[in-house]
Design an enzyme around this catalytic site. Structure first.
Site, PDB file in Angstrom:
ATOM      1  N   GLU A  77       0.811  -1.218   0.000  1.00 41.82           N
ATOM      2  CA  GLU A  77       0.000   0.000   0.000  1.00 41.82           C
ATOM      3  C   GLU A  77       0.847   1.271   0.000  1.00 41.82           C
ATOM      4  OE1 GLU A  77      -3.211   0.515  -0.344  1.00 41.82           O
ATOM      5  OE2 GLU A  77      -3.980  -1.523  -0.142  1.00 41.82           O
ATOM      6  N   ASN A  79      -9.048   8.280  -5.664  1.00 39.61           N
ATOM      7  CA  ASN A  79      -9.705   7.065  -6.140  1.00 39.61           C
ATOM      8  C   ASN A  79     -10.803   7.449  -7.117  1.00 39.61           C
ATOM      9  OD1 ASN A  79      -8.256   5.182  -4.409  1.00 39.61           O
ATOM     10  ND2 ASN A  79      -9.358   6.135  -2.716  1.00 39.61           N
ATOM     11  N   ASP A 116     -13.884   7.374  -6.859  1.00 34.79           N
ATOM     12  CA  ASP A 116     -14.996   8.080  -6.218  1.00 34.79           C
ATOM     13  C   ASP A 116     -14.584   9.435  -5.644  1.00 34.79           C
ATOM     14  OD1 ASP A 116     -13.504   7.339  -4.002  1.00 34.79           O
ATOM     15  OD2 ASP A 116     -15.084   6.132  -3.076  1.00 34.79           O
ATOM     16  N   SER A 141     -12.297   9.947  -3.367  1.00 38.09           N
ATOM     17  CA  SER A 141     -11.707   9.810  -2.033  1.00 38.09           C
ATOM     18  C   SER A 141     -10.197   9.624  -2.151  1.00 38.09           C
ATOM     19  CB  SER A 141     -12.339   8.624  -1.295  1.00 38.09           C
ATOM     20  OG  SER A 141     -11.997   7.407  -1.939  1.00 38.09           O
ATOM     21  N   ASP A 198      -6.617   7.922   0.125  1.00 37.56           N
ATOM     22  CA  ASP A 198      -6.186   6.977   1.140  1.00 37.56           C
ATOM     23  C   ASP A 198      -4.961   7.545   1.849  1.00 37.56           C
ATOM     24  OD1 ASP A 198      -8.172   5.172   0.244  1.00 37.56           O
ATOM     25  OD2 ASP A 198      -6.838   4.472  -1.337  1.00 37.56           O
ATOM     26  N   ASN A 247      -8.945   4.861   3.848  1.00 43.61           N
ATOM     27  CA  ASN A 247      -9.795   5.696   3.002  1.00 43.61           C
ATOM     28  C   ASN A 247     -10.508   6.798   3.776  1.00 43.61           C
ATOM     29  OD1 ASN A 247     -12.678   6.065   1.578  1.00 43.61           O
ATOM     30  ND2 ASN A 247     -11.106   5.617   0.058  1.00 43.61           N
TER      31      ASN A 247
END
Length: 143
Positions: free
Chosen positions: A52, A64, A66, A68, A70, A77
């Site tokens: 990650e 992302n 949408d 959002s 991270d 998120n």
């Protein structure tokens, strides 16, 4: 020239300091163990952190699909788990600001990641497929 220097100094003074670090497999495992994370989970957490964030605590991922983002070593998120600094809507399931996940102190990241795991399981992380099989033992980190 002096005015530019003053502006730079003021900008740096008004920016909150986020101390971040790059960990490794064993330093993460030992720190998580010290925070009470079960030893049988540590290899998976280390694998997730590797894929990650490359073990970096100060990472904010790109948007992302949408919209959002991270945050932190486990890329948690902001739509569901932490309140982004922009103030946009978040369910904020961990009850903390996303910048709290960017610190060199991983306590908030560990607690929030454990909450995500408890509610969504390991598959909450998109990199889970790298970490779902047999992993190298973590025991060598504790010798």
């Amino acid at each position: 020239m002096k005015a530019l220097l003053v502006i730079c100094v003021l900008a740096l003074a008004s920016t909150p300091a986020i101390l971040a670090r790059t960990m490794d497999r064993c330093s993460l495992a030992r720190e998580m163990s010290n925070q009470g994370v079960p030893r049988d989970q540590l290899a998976r957490w280390s694998c997730i952190a590797e894929h990650e964030s490359s073990y970096r605590t100060g990472v904010v991922g790109p948007p992302n699909s949408d919209g959002s983002n991270d945050y932190g070593i486990f890329q948690i998120n902001d739509l569901y788990w932490c309140q982004p600094p922009s103030g946009k809507f978040s369910h904020n399931g961990c009850g903390l600001g996303c910048n709290d996940l960017l610190s060199d102190d991983i306590t908030n990241s560990v607690r929030c990641a454990q909450k995500v795991l408890g509610q969504q399981g390991w598959s909450a992380w998109s990199t889970w497929h790298f970490c779902s099989g047999n992993l190298p033992p973590i025991d060598d980190c504790f010798k």
